[in-house]
Design an enzyme around this catalytic site. Structure first.
Site, mmCIF file in Angstrom:
data_model
loop_
_atom_site.group_PDB
_atom_site.id
_atom_site.type_symbol
_atom_site.label_atom_id
_atom_site.label_comp_id
_atom_site.label_asym_id
_atom_site.label_seq_id
_atom_site.Cartn_x
_atom_site.Cartn_y
_atom_site.Cartn_z
ATOM 1 N N ASP A 8 0.733 -1.235 0.120
ATOM 2 C CA ASP A 8 0.065 -0.136 -0.009
ATOM 3 C C ASP A 8 0.970 1.216 -0.176
ATOM 4 O O ASP A 8 1.803 1.343 0.913
ATOM 5 C CB ASP A 8 -1.003 0.014 1.303
ATOM 6 C CG ASP A 8 -1.843 -1.168 1.061
ATOM 7 O OD1 ASP A 8 -2.109 -1.786 0.102
ATOM 8 O OD2 ASP A 8 -2.581 -1.445 2.253
ATOM 9 N N ASP A 129 -14.793 -3.117 -0.985
ATOM 10 C CA ASP A 129 -14.422 -2.781 0.056
ATOM 11 C C ASP A 129 -15.618 -2.666 1.148
ATOM 12 O O ASP A 129 -16.522 -1.989 0.649
ATOM 13 C CB ASP A 129 -13.534 -1.517 0.457
ATOM 14 C CG ASP A 129 -12.057 -1.572 -0.171
ATOM 15 O OD1 ASP A 129 -11.490 -2.542 -0.072
ATOM 16 O OD2 ASP A 129 -11.709 -0.481 -0.698
#
Length: 158
Positions: A8, A129
């Protein structure tokens, strides 16, 4: 089973957010390219790269870094974060990654989703998500009232 270690990207570094909070991150590696190499040396064959800054901004921010990661990692690389336009998706492809991950846009832009399906085929990854069973978008900054399982089922039927 295929494991996808993740990198990330935030501020050019490999980080992990604390419960999706952009203001609370832990730096795992100052050099994401070195992290990609390390994952490969440890036997990883697939890699998931998320441009967190891109997810927040709505367009990829770290494309040059992703290109360096894709070049350094000897395996399948998928890249997401800010893929909310045709230009963003084309930019992602230009980095040399194998797959492009689209999230927010699947809820907000049906035309873009259809275009991405036609353009990418098996190179498209659709990601949802969820927080407390509801779809989260825009890099986890917005939690919708849409049930994640219902949205997933709708996407399967697309």
């Amino acid at each position: 089973m295929i494991l996808y270690p993740a990198i990330d990207l935030q501020g050019g570094r490999a980080v992990r957010l604390v419960q999706g909070d952009f203001d609370q991150s832990t730096v795992f590696n100052e050099d994401p390219v070195a992290q990609a190499r390390a994952f490969g040396e440890q036997g990883a064959t697939h890699l998931h790269v998320v441009d967190l800054d891109g997810a927040k901004e709505g367009t990829p921010v770290h494309s040059a870094q992703v290109a360096a990661i894709a070049a350094a990692f000897d395996g399948i690389v998928q890249f997401g974060g800010g893929m909310r336009s045709r230009a963003a998706i084309e930019t992602a492809l230009a980095t040399g990654v194998d797959r492009v991950v689209v999230g927010t846009a699947v809820l907000e832009d049906a035309d873009l989703l259809r275009w991405a399906i036609d353009r990418l085929g098996d190179r498209l990854v659709v990601a949802l998500d969820a927080k407390d069973g509801k779809v989260a978008t825009r890099g986890w900054t917005v939690v919708t009232d849409r049930d994640a399982e219902e949205v997933a089922q709708e996407l399967v039927n697309t």
